[in-house]
Design an enzyme around this catalytic site. Structure first.
Site, PDB file in Angstrom:
ATOM      1  CE  LYS A  77      -4.147   1.926   0.472  1.00 44.28           C
ATOM      2  NZ  LYS A  77      -3.618   2.868  -0.857  1.00 44.28           N
ATOM      3  CE  LYS A 109       3.572   6.766   6.356  1.00 47.11           C
ATOM      4  NZ  LYS A 109       3.279   7.805   5.191  1.00 47.11           N
ATOM      5  CE  LYS A 112       4.757   7.704  -1.478  1.00 51.54           C
ATOM      6  NZ  LYS A 112       4.446   7.806  -0.201  1.00 51.54           N
ATOM      7  CB  THR A 156      -2.302  13.215   5.723  1.00 50.71           C
ATOM      8  OG1 THR A 156      -2.409  12.338   4.595  1.00 50.71           O
ATOM      9  CG2 THR A 156      -0.694  13.139   6.092  1.00 50.71           C
ATOM     10  CG  ASN A 192      -4.153  17.078   1.087  1.00 53.69           C
ATOM     11  OD1 ASN A 192      -4.063  16.211   2.518  1.00 53.69           O
ATOM     12  ND2 ASN A 192      -5.431  16.706   0.647  1.00 53.69           N
ATOM     13  CB  SER A 194      -5.788   4.779   2.142  1.00 53.92           C
ATOM     14  OG  SER A 194      -5.517   5.841   1.324  1.00 53.92           O
TER      15      SER A 194
HETATM   16  N1  GLU Z   1       0.719   8.971   0.364  1.00 55.66           N
HETATM   17  C1  GLU Z   1       0.274   8.836   1.578  1.00 55.66           C
HETATM   18  C2  GLU Z   1       1.245   8.316   2.669  1.00 55.66           C
HETATM   19  O1  GLU Z   1       2.503   8.718   2.231  1.00 55.66           O
HETATM   20  C3  GLU Z   1      -1.090   7.963   1.675  1.00 55.66           C
HETATM   21  C4  GLU Z   1      -0.730   6.350   1.198  1.00 55.66           C
HETATM   22  C5  GLU Z   1      -1.950   5.658   1.140  1.00 55.66           C
HETATM   23  O2  GLU Z   1      -3.005   6.233   1.471  1.00 55.66           O
HETATM   24  O3  GLU Z   1      -1.957   4.576   0.666  1.00 55.66           O
HETATM   25  O4  GLU Z   1       1.341   7.853   3.642  1.00 55.66           O
END
Ligand code: GLU
Length: 420
Positions: free
Chosen positions: A68, A92, A104, A188, A218, A349
């Site tokens: 993810k 995370k 990613k 976030t 954002n 998410s």
């Molecule tokens: N891009 C965000 C992060 O770095 C969200 C990633 C997601 O929702 O999968 O945590």
């Protein structure tokens, strides 16, 4: 960007490992990305010419579930950066106990230079190139720097065309009309806000705080709004073209509307006592909480020493170098680390993916309650661990995640070492 971002990130893994009785095999597995796919996306520009863009998708580790993580559009994107961001996603998701591994993606592009139609073709090309490795049980993208719900919508639509039917759970951060979740837009920042609110007493923060926000995308915009709504003063903000300061507090709603019209925060300088400052002056501003909400390595050995904030709330991924961490720790500042502080985005998410799979959608108060409960539970556990072991919040967050990752890696046995 640093030459070896992943190498620097792995130092934090080693540090965490030294506080846990963990098998060396586990650490070895977490030192390398499982698979990183590279593609060259070729699109038709509006003037009829063709242009190509480098793109990647990294599935770093899938031991705890499908990978993810977001997709970033940035001219400085690199394979090292993508793999490091995917490494951070792995930790995370484990910090928050989400049933995911880390991934990613990125495209090396200045999205601001593309028309909307070009951006759509690029986003569809990304999905065409990586659809083989993406899927609701395999790898689930989301927005990141310079990508948004509109782009996620195009990608979801492209995936539906490829497989012949809609699969909303393939991507998160979608528009609500395509199965997006309520509350994903500010998740976030809201996660960081809940964390800060919960730990404010422990951190010795007073009632009315002075906040500086680095980066006004954002995450930066929403944290400024949430904290200003609670009566805190946003004394300085920056974006990629400048920074502004007002000791009595900036008018956040006004800055948000300037940004919505495509302007920079610095256009406010000279009005109502707002003064223009440099990026380094922003870091050194007199405030209680500093919120990095831009890119990696923006606080480093060269500017960390000037920072006055008691608390750093990392909404960006990797905003502090290891040297900056050492400097801040030695002066007693507390850093609420990225893999905890900005995990609200991926947590909502996860809620979106759950709602897509069950076909039943939650209300906004339900989303907020669940997000708050998760941020508070994991934040409290990491705070206790950091006090108990006398380690930084960052090391504690890594220890907390590593214990979960280690358990999952051991439970899988050696099978998980084979690449399918
Ligand atoms: N891009 C965000 C992060 O770095 C969200 C990633 C997601 O929702 O999968 O945590």
């Amino acid at each position: 960007m640093s030459d070896d971002l992943l190498g620097a990130a792995l130092v934090r893994l080693d540090e965490a490992a030294s506080h846990l009785n963990i098998d060396a095999d586990v650490i070895e597995k977490l030192k390398y990305a499982r698979e990183t796919t590279k593609a060259r996306l070729m699109i038709r520009m509006d003037d009829g010419s063709r242009k190509s863009f480098l793109a990647w998708r990294c599935r770093y580790d899938d031991t705890r579930g499908p990978t993810k993580g977001g997709i970033r559009y940035h001219p400085d994107a690199s394979v090292d950066e993508v793999e490091t961001l995917a490494f951070w996603m792995t930790f995370k998701c484990a910090v928050m106990n989400l049933p995911y591994g880390g991934g990613k993606g990125a495209v090396q592009v200045d999205a601001r230079k593309l028309s909307k139609a070009e951006l759509e073709r690029l986003s569809r090309a990304y999905m065409q190139a990586f659809a083989r490795i993406i899927g609701p049980d395999r790898d689930i993208p989301a927005p990141d720097v310079y990508t948004n719900s509109m782009i996620m919508g195009w990608m979801a639509d492209e995936y539906a065309q490829i497989v012949g039917h809609a699969v909303p759970a393939v991507i998160t951060g979608k528009p609500i009309a395509l199965g997006g979740s309520l509350g994903r837009g500010d998740a976030t920042a809201r996660g960081g806000y809940y964390l800060l609110r919960r730990l404010a007493g422990e951190l010795g923060l007073g009632e009315k705080l002075r906040i500086a926000v680095q980066g006004f995308g954002n995450a930066g915009q929403h944290i400024a709004r949430l904290l200003a709504d609670d009566g805190h003063r946003i004394v300085a903000v920056s974006d990629s073209s400048g920074a502004v300061h007002r000791a009595d507090g900036l008018d956040v709603a006004r800055i948000v509307s300037v940004k919505a019209e495509g302007g920079s925060v610095s256009t406010l300088a000279g009005q109502d006592g707002v003064e223009a400052i440099t990026a380094d002056e922003l870091v050194a501003i007199d405030c209680d909480v500093f919120v990095p909400a831009a890119l990696e390595n923006m606080i480093h050995a060269g500017n960390a020493g000037s920072m006055k904030a008691k608390v750093v709330l990392e909404l960006a991924n990797g905003p502090l170098t290891a040297e900056a961490d050492t400097i801040l720790n030695s002066r007693g500042a507390i850093v609420l680390p990225d893999i905890l502080a900005n995990a609200g985005g991926v947590t909502v998410s996860y809620f979106e993916w759950v709602q897509n799979r069950q076909g039943y959608y939650w209300t906004l108060p339900e989303i907020h309650d669940r997000l708050r409960a998760t941020m508070e539970a994991e934040g409290e556990a990491i705070w206790r661990l950091s006090r108990h072991k006398d380690i930084s919040m960052r090391t504690a967050a890594y220890v907390h995640a590593l214990a979960r990752l280690g358990e999952a890696i051991e439970a899988h046995g050696t099978q998980s070492f084979f690449v399918s």
